[in-house]
Scaffold this motif. Structure first.
Motif, PDB file in Angstrom:
ATOM      1  N   ASP A   1       0.850  -1.202   0.000  1.00 20.37           N
ATOM      2  CA  ASP A   1       0.000   0.000   0.000  1.00 20.37           C
ATOM      3  C   ASP A   1       0.883   1.250   0.000  1.00 20.37           C
ATOM      4  OD1 ASP A   1      -2.154  -1.634   0.246  1.00 20.37           O
ATOM      5  OD2 ASP A   1      -2.813  -0.909   2.216  1.00 20.37           O
TER       6      ASP A   1
ATOM      7  N   ARG B   1      -6.238   2.946  -6.208  1.00 20.25           N
ATOM      8  CA  ARG B   1      -6.804   2.763  -4.872  1.00 20.25           C
ATOM      9  C   ARG B   1      -5.718   2.272  -3.914  1.00 20.25           C
ATOM     10  NH1 ARG B   1      -8.126   3.755  -1.377  1.00 20.25           N
ATOM     11  NH2 ARG B   1      -9.637   3.149   0.204  1.00 20.25           N
ATOM     12  N   LYS B   2      -4.904   1.362  -4.393  1.00 18.26           N
ATOM     13  CA  LYS B   2      -3.798   0.803  -3.589  1.00 18.26           C
ATOM     14  C   LYS B   2      -2.802   1.911  -3.220  1.00 18.26           C
ATOM     15  CE  LYS B   2      -1.186  -3.029  -2.458  1.00 18.26           C
ATOM     16  NZ  LYS B   2      -1.595  -3.835  -1.299  1.00 18.26           N
TER      17      LYS B   2
ATOM     18  N   LYS C   1      -8.998  12.827  -5.361  1.00 15.05           N
ATOM     19  CA  LYS C   1     -10.053  12.126  -6.106  1.00 15.05           C
ATOM     20  C   LYS C   1      -9.683  11.958  -7.577  1.00 15.05           C
ATOM     21  CE  LYS C   1     -14.113  12.947  -3.436  1.00 15.05           C
ATOM     22  NZ  LYS C   1     -14.803  14.062  -2.863  1.00 15.05           N
TER      23      LYS C   1
ATOM     24  N   ALA D   1      -7.892   1.433 -11.766  1.00 10.21           N
ATOM     25  CA  ALA D   1      -8.642   1.885 -10.586  1.00 10.21           C
ATOM     26  C   ALA D   1      -8.132   1.167  -9.333  1.00 10.21           C
ATOM     27  CB  ALA D   1     -10.134   1.643 -10.779  1.00 10.21           C
ATOM     28  N   ASN D   2      -7.917  -0.154  -9.437  1.00 10.89           N
ATOM     29  CA  ASN D   2      -7.409  -0.902  -8.272  1.00 10.89           C
ATOM     30  C   ASN D   2      -6.015  -0.428  -7.872  1.00 10.89           C
ATOM     31  OD1 ASN D   2      -9.708  -2.515  -8.229  1.00 10.89           O
ATOM     32  ND2 ASN D   2      -8.796  -4.111  -9.506  1.00 10.89           N
TER      33      ASN D   2
ATOM     34  N   ASP E   1      -8.761   8.182  -4.060  1.00 12.97           N
ATOM     35  CA  ASP E   1     -10.183   7.902  -3.994  1.00 12.97           C
ATOM     36  C   ASP E   1     -10.657   7.837  -5.451  1.00 12.97           C
ATOM     37  OD1 ASP E   1     -12.849   7.867  -3.498  1.00 12.97           O
ATOM     38  OD2 ASP E   1     -12.944   9.823  -2.502  1.00 12.97           O
ATOM     39  N   VAL E   2     -10.923   6.635  -5.951  1.00 10.75           N
ATOM     40  CA  VAL E   2     -11.286   6.525  -7.368  1.00 10.75           C
ATOM     41  C   VAL E   2     -12.788   6.419  -7.557  1.00 10.75           C
ATOM     42  CG1 VAL E   2      -9.109   5.498  -8.136  1.00 10.75           C
ATOM     43  CG2 VAL E   2     -10.955   4.030  -7.417  1.00 10.75           C
TER      44      VAL E   2
END
Ligand code: ARG
Length: 563
Positions: free
Chosen positions: A106, A147-148, A114, A143-144, A152-153
């Motif tokens: 992470d 996010r990782k 965003k 997107a993943n 904020d997607v």
């Protein structure tokens, strides 16, 4: 852990070379042969600076470079070879993976920012094409990955549910369509009507006129037009949702082109007030010649708005709604010009955020070296591809593991995983030749190979019946474990690189390397042998399972525990 960074820092601290840490970093190499250590520093640049032989420089520097991070540092010819301290690195890497589990890798640099991602965006009443598959799986993975990294997607499906083609479709439906056949097989039937319209319009040009008239009615909110349009849209969405369910992709917004219909007037007004709206043969355009681009067509002669008008409205709406840090459009490379024009018009309108619009292009899927075209009705139906892949997976599983619980579910995960990985393993800009055979390959560098490797790790853990606790001491120093540890250590780094390049293939390639290293460990080391390194080996197996699963998740692929 980025080993090159470790070495660059060390070089900077120990030596007075006149080079910055970054310059030192850029010079570092990864030796091909394990006998030459883990990281190598070539001395040619220093040799040029000091007008001395690189071999002598390496030999002179060697004694100054000892450090606890390294087992040894050796001068070999013009190179300084760094051998990492395997004990120390293994301990650190395994402890952090077992402690952090799926949180390993992470990052926090995206926190509080965003990023709306415009992805998938198929066209209503038309088959879901391979291009839309690419946008869906690339977009989902991006997107993943974001996010990782803490972002904020917002996944947005900008449905192609508006435009002159709906006027044509209504015309065709009224002339030749039937309610029952649309109900039975909506996409196929609507698409057939659309093709028929184009064939007939060549013989009877007045059809085009009728199509335009119906679209005008639709834009004006005519009841019958709106009713038919909504029905076509609902039926199409039902079909698309089957595909999204198979792929396990979901969206935060389905606001498509139609949503912006009532926001068009404002956009045209903004452009006009900015003094950018010009007439060009009856149509209204924004001229972009000074930027070397063709004019952007805002309103047709008959007043109808266009794709770009709706994208202008959409981007303004999204900025107002999300105040995005940046926004990514995952759309085929053939729309590059469209996005350049879109950005240029927005920046001429004075929106500073125009620079934060990123068009993320990808290559085409070719059939016999040519672009697949929907117009002529020659398309490969995605749902059929997915179903074939699933049934093949089912067959494989039944042969190998006939008593598996949950076989249907696992076959779905493997079949779909094969199709997704086939798309994501190559650099996104590459064109891909469509081959069902290639897509359905389960051996070699494929999704099922990765899933299989993960299941193998899980089954070892299950067989061992050892419960791993954190805070243990791990001892691993054989070359096979070390190769795995080194791959595991750079997972966070691979994620950061995938983010920087917006390139899921970085993760895909990383996972293949990890799986290869793990499988060679599996083939060469007696993992379950009872001795004092058992717990360490199992920790390695567990860490590999964690990283494979998390990496596959970032690609949008499931990792079953058995298969
Ligand atoms: N529906 C379009 C197509 O299939 C893609 C839309 C992409 N998104 C956008 N905001 N233009 O070509």
């Amino acid at each position: 852990m980025d080993f090159k960074k470790v070495v660059a820092k060390h070089l900077k601290a120990k030596l007075n070379t006149g080079l910055t840490e970054q310059q030192l970093f850029d010079l570092l190499e990864t030796p091909k042969h394990p006998g030459n250590g883990d990281i190598a520093f070539p001395c040619f640049t220093l040799a040029k600076m000091q007008k001395d032989s690189p071999v002598l420089i390496a030999a002179n520097l060697e004694p100054q470079l000892a450090g606890s991070q390294f087992e040894k540092v050796r001068a070999t010819g013009p190179y300084l070879n760094f051998f990492l301290n395997k004990q120390k690195v293994s301990q650190e890497v395994l402890t952090s993976i077992l402690e952090q589990a799926s949180g390993f890798g992470d990052h926090s640099f995206g926190l509080g920012k965003k990023v709306p991602i415009d992805m998938s965006s198929p066209n209503i009443a038309k088959p879901f094409s391979m291009g839309h598959l690419r946008s869906t799986v690339i977009g989902n993975s991006i997107a993943n990955i974001l996010r990782k990294c803490g972002f904020d997607v917002i996944r947005i499906n900008h449905l192609g549910d508006w435009g002159t083609q709906f006027g044509k479709l209504i015309t065709a439906y009224k002339a030749w369509g039937s309610k029952t056949s649309v109900r039975e097989n909506p996409i196929r039937e609507l698409f057939a009507l659309y093709i028929k319209f184009h064939q007939q319009a060549e013989l009877n040009p007045s059809l085009e006129e009728q199509g335009r008239a119906w679209f005008k009615k639709l834009e004006a909110g005519d009841e019958e037009a709106l009713y038919l349009w909504k029905w076509f849209r609902d039926e199409s969405l039902k079909e698309f949702n089957k595909i999204y369910a198979l792929l396990d992709v979901s969206f935060d917004s389905y606001k498509g082109e139609a949503f912006y219909n009532d926001k068009m007037a404002e956009v045209v007004d903004i452009i006009e007030k900015a003094g950018l709206l010009e007439e060009d043969g009856g149509a209204m355009v924004v001229k972009l010649d000074e930027h070397g681009l063709p004019p952007s067509l805002i309103r047709k002669t008959d007043g109808a708005t266009l794709y770009v008008t709706r994208d202008l409205a959409a981007s303004i709406f999204r900025y107002r709604t999300y105040k995005f840090d940046k926004t990514i459009y995952v759309v085929g490379n053939e729309q590059s010009l469209h996005f350049r024009q879109l950005k240029m018009v927005l920046s001429k309108l004075g929106y500073s955020w125009a620079d934060d619009l990123i068009h993320l292009p990808f290559g085409m899927i070719l059939k016999d070296g040519k672009k697949m075209s929907t117009r002529k009705g020659k398309v490969v139906l995605l749902e059929e591809v997915l179903e074939q892949s699933i049934s093949l997976a089912n067959k494989n599983i039944t042969e190998k593991n006939p008593h598996l619980d949950n076989k249907e579910q696992i076959a779905r995960e493997v079949g779909v995983g094969a199709v997704i990985f086939h798309d994501l393993r190559n650099d996104r800009m590459n064109n891909i030749e469509f081959s069902l055979e290639e897509m359905l390959k389960f051996e070699g560098e494929t999704g099922p190979y990765l899933q299989y490797t993960h299941a193998r790790a899980c089954s070892l853990l299950f067989k061992s019946r050892v419960l791993l606790e954190t805070g243990q001491l791990y001892r691993l120093d054989d070359q096979h474990s070390w190769a795995v540890i080194k791959r595991l250590a750079v997972f966070p780094h691979a994620i950061e690189k995938a983010y920087t390049l917006l390139e899921p293939s970085v993760i895909a390639k990383y996972l293949i390397e990890l799986a290869k290293a793990f499988n060679s460990f599996y083939g060469n080391v007696r993992i379950l042998e009872e001795n004092n390194a058992l717990v360490s080996r199992l920790a390695l197996v567990q860490a590999t399972a964690i990283v494979l699963k998390e990496g596959l998740r970032l690609l949008g692929i499931k990792a079953p525990e058995q298969m």
